[in-house]
Design a protein around this motif. Structure first.
Motif, PDB file in Angstrom:
ATOM      1  N   THR A 124      37.727  32.150  37.334  1.00 61.22           N
ATOM      2  CA  THR A 124      39.036  32.562  36.847  1.00 61.22           C
ATOM      3  C   THR A 124      39.452  31.594  35.750  1.00 61.22           C
ATOM      4  O   THR A 124      39.245  30.386  35.886  1.00 61.22           O
ATOM      5  CB  THR A 124      40.077  32.541  37.987  1.00 61.22           C
ATOM      6  N   ILE A 125      40.038  32.113  34.669  1.00 60.66           N
ATOM      7  CA  ILE A 125      40.373  31.282  33.515  1.00 60.66           C
ATOM      8  C   ILE A 125      41.878  31.235  33.281  1.00 60.66           C
ATOM      9  O   ILE A 125      42.546  32.272  33.213  1.00 60.66           O
ATOM     10  CB  ILE A 125      39.691  31.827  32.233  1.00 60.66           C
ATOM     11  N   PHE A 126      42.409  30.019  33.170  1.00 62.27           N
ATOM     12  CA  PHE A 126      43.777  29.790  32.716  1.00 62.27           C
ATOM     13  C   PHE A 126      43.688  29.253  31.291  1.00 62.27           C
ATOM     14  O   PHE A 126      43.221  28.129  31.080  1.00 62.27           O
ATOM     15  CB  PHE A 126      44.484  28.766  33.609  1.00 62.27           C
ATOM     16  N   GLY A 129      36.537  41.346  29.990  1.00 64.97           N
ATOM     17  CA  GLY A 129      37.074  42.035  31.153  1.00 64.97           C
ATOM     18  C   GLY A 129      37.644  41.153  32.242  1.00 64.97           C
ATOM     19  O   GLY A 129      37.773  41.590  33.395  1.00 64.97           O
ATOM     20  N   PHE A 130      38.030  39.940  31.903  1.00 64.18           N
ATOM     21  CA  PHE A 130      38.595  39.046  32.914  1.00 64.18           C
ATOM     22  C   PHE A 130      39.900  39.589  33.508  1.00 64.18           C
ATOM     23  O   PHE A 130      40.297  39.178  34.586  1.00 64.18           O
ATOM     24  CB  PHE A 130      38.827  37.654  32.323  1.00 64.18           C
ATOM     25  N   ASN A 131      40.556  40.501  32.781  1.00 69.39           N
ATOM     26  CA  ASN A 131      41.831  41.050  33.265  1.00 69.39           C
ATOM     27  C   ASN A 131      41.673  42.445  33.866  1.00 69.39           C
ATOM     28  O   ASN A 131      42.667  43.154  34.061  1.00 69.39           O
ATOM     29  CB  ASN A 131      42.862  41.097  32.132  1.00 69.39           C
ATOM     30  N   ARG A 132      40.453  42.841  34.195  1.00 67.15           N
ATOM     31  CA  ARG A 132      40.232  44.195  34.700  1.00 67.15           C
ATOM     32  C   ARG A 132      40.100  44.264  36.219  1.00 67.15           C
ATOM     33  O   ARG A 132      39.759  45.317  36.767  1.00 67.15           O
ATOM     34  CB  ARG A 132      38.990  44.799  34.047  1.00 67.15           C
ATOM     35  N   THR A 133      40.329  43.158  36.899  1.00 63.74           N
ATOM     36  CA  THR A 133      40.271  43.150  38.354  1.00 63.74           C
ATOM     37  C   THR A 133      41.678  42.954  38.915  1.00 63.74           C
ATOM     38  O   THR A 133      42.588  42.542  38.217  1.00 63.74           O
ATOM     39  CB  THR A 133      39.365  42.018  38.859  1.00 63.74           C
ATOM     40  N   ASN A 141      47.917  42.847  32.668  1.00 61.65           N
ATOM     41  CA  ASN A 141      47.334  42.278  33.875  1.00 61.65           C
ATOM     42  C   ASN A 141      46.805  40.861  33.641  1.00 61.65           C
ATOM     43  O   ASN A 141      45.677  40.516  34.007  1.00 61.65           O
ATOM     44  CB  ASN A 141      46.201  43.175  34.411  1.00 61.65           C
ATOM     45  N   VAL A 142      47.642  40.048  33.030  1.00 61.81           N
ATOM     46  CA  VAL A 142      47.341  38.633  32.807  1.00 61.81           C
ATOM     47  C   VAL A 142      48.382  37.818  33.572  1.00 61.81           C
ATOM     48  O   VAL A 142      49.583  38.033  33.400  1.00 61.81           O
ATOM     49  CB  VAL A 142      47.384  38.272  31.304  1.00 61.81           C
ATOM     50  N   HIS A 143      47.920  36.924  34.413  1.00 54.76           N
ATOM     51  CA  HIS A 143      48.842  36.112  35.197  1.00 54.76           C
ATOM     52  C   HIS A 143      49.678  35.247  34.250  1.00 54.76           C
ATOM     53  O   HIS A 143      49.143  34.515  33.426  1.00 54.76           O
ATOM     54  CB  HIS A 143      48.040  35.224  36.155  1.00 54.76           C
ATOM     55  N   SER A 144      50.997  35.315  34.420  1.00 55.19           N
ATOM     56  CA  SER A 144      51.907  34.584  33.533  1.00 55.19           C
ATOM     57  C   SER A 144      52.283  33.244  34.163  1.00 55.19           C
ATOM     58  O   SER A 144      53.277  33.158  34.892  1.00 55.19           O
ATOM     59  CB  SER A 144      53.171  35.412  33.266  1.00 55.19           C
ATOM     60  N   TYR A 145      51.493  32.224  33.895  1.00 50.31           N
ATOM     61  CA  TYR A 145      51.783  30.884  34.409  1.00 50.31           C
ATOM     62  C   TYR A 145      52.665  30.195  33.377  1.00 50.31           C
ATOM     63  O   TYR A 145      52.224  29.375  32.577  1.00 50.31           O
ATOM     64  CB  TYR A 145      50.472  30.131  34.624  1.00 50.31           C
TER      65      TYR A 145
END
Length: 410
Positions: free
Chosen positions: A165-167, A202-206, A238-242
């Motif tokens: 997982t990438i931040f 596709g890191f945001n496709r799950t 679908n990108v986690h907003s940290y």
């Protein structure tokens, strides 16, 4: 930060959701209405029930581990404290094999995630790929905080295959502002390029996603409308907003650049309103994290720095033990460590709240304040005492250009 009209013409504009599309029907948003943690990045999606069950069983779920302290950027808001600089006199960094052994010990204690928050840029560590490969063989998830400065398509493909997982550091859509915040010209373009690569892979496709943006909000470079644009983009894609305020440690340990408590409340309330009115998501926010995210690191994990020193988290960092004097199991089950985990964190960030209350201890003093108070009421914890001796607390302090030995000529 550009205004909303300017932001709409930014380099990621082609990825924005069309206004006529019902945002509430997006698959990840629909999933989040049943489980909000499905919007958190994979490996960090530790819900209260999971952490609670792990706590009852005495299990870890999460290990934070620093790799190299090297970094090409010069972020004015960097939160590294003396325990996270390489080159500190009389302190020996962990080897790749030592780090792999610590990961093995964490796995045995129940950990499923190994996070690299980055004393520096994790991808610059000579053992980076060996360690990520090892984590994958153990069936664990690697969570990598990266500037994206050194990431290319081959790296993204390899990280994807290894389940990472990438931040991605992504402070602003405006490339000029990105450059100013990290002190390196041309970084903003590299960050945009890295984002395009990760999205294309596709890191945001799950669900949960495997992609997050790491945004530090500062009074000088951000306004709430600009942050709102970036937050909507994350939700739509679908990108986690940290998206968080400064951690008042390290180079950011200066009251003049801290985002005040009231503005932090405005920030998280703005995101809550957007989630409720535009996405149909309902939750009670917890300062300082936006978007419903609640950190539970203190209850479920440990942080091991460059030198093997073990803390409760990489932000507050209360010294708990040392990986070269005691096993991770002994540290995890020690009296003081159990005391630290006793209170349910539930998103509370003690380091920020303490600074907002006016505490003015030194960087290293803050790491021992709680222990000294606990020891006075109980008894010395031999594991912490051995760690204190190993660290040489009091002999290092923070200078604006890095960590030095007190009384040295450096």
């Amino acid at each position: 930060m550009p205004d909303r009209q300017q932001a709409a013409t930014g380099p990621l504009d082609h990825l924005r959701i069309e206004p006529q599309l019902d945002r509430r029907s997006l698959p990840h948003i629909a999933a989040a209405r049943a489980r909000l943690e499905d919007l958190w990045a994979k490996g960090t999606d530790h819900c209260a029930s999971l952490v609670g069950a792990a706590s009852i069983a005495g299990r870890m779920t999460h290990l934070d581990l620093d790799l190299t302290g090297e970094c090409a950027l010069k972020c004015f808001y960097c939160d590294r404290t003396p325990d996270r600089y390489n080159g500190v006199p009389n302190r020996r960094e962990l080897t790749t094999e030592e780090r792999k052994d610590i990961i093995r010990q964490a796995k045995a204690l129940g950990a499923t995630t190994v996070e690299f928050p980055g004393a520096g840029e994790p991808m610059l560590d000579p053992g980076f790929w060996d360690i990520v490969e090892y984590i994958h063989t153990l069936g664990m998830t690697s969570v990598v905080f990266t500037s994206g400065y050194h990431l290319d398509e081959a790296d993204a493909d390899r990280l994807y295959r290894l389940g990472a997982t990438i931040f991605l550091k992504y402070n602003n859509i405006d490339t000029t502002v990105q450059d100013r915040m990290v002190g390196v010209r041309g970084y903003g373009d590299k960050a945009h390029g890295a984002m395009r690569i990760l999205l294309a892979r596709g890191f945001n496709r799950t669900i949960p996603t495997r992609l997050a943006i790491d945004v530090v909000v500062t009074p000088k470079y951000h306004d709430l409308s600009g942050v709102a644009d970036l937050f909507r983009w994350c939700r739509d894609n679908n990108v986690h907003s940290y998206i968080v305020t400064l951690i008042p440690e390290g180079m950011a340990d200066h009251k003049s650049i801290l985002l005040e408590r009231n503005r932090a409340d405005e920030l998280i309330e703005m995101m809550r309103r957007i989630d409720e009115s535009e996405y149909g998501l309902h939750y009670e926010p917890s300062r300082p994290m936006g978007g419903g995210y609640r950190c539970r690191q203190v209850n479920c994990g440990l942080f091991v720095n460059l030198f093997g020193e073990v803390y409760d988290c990489n932000g507050l960092s209360r010294l708990i033990g040392h990986a070269r004097t005691d096993s991770l199991e002994a540290i995890w089950t020690s009296a003081y460590a159990r005391h630290v985990r006793q209170r349910d964190q539930d998103g509370f960030c003690l380091v920020r709240e303490r600074q907002w209350e006016g505490s003015d201890l030194s960087a290293m003093g803050r790491k021992l304040e709680d222990y000294e108070s606990w020891r006075a009421a109980n008894a010395p914890d031999e594991i912490v005492e051995r760690a204190k001796e190993m660290v040489g607390v009091g002999r290092i302090e923070l200078a604006r250009t890095g960590a030095i030995a007190v009384g040295s000529d450096g």
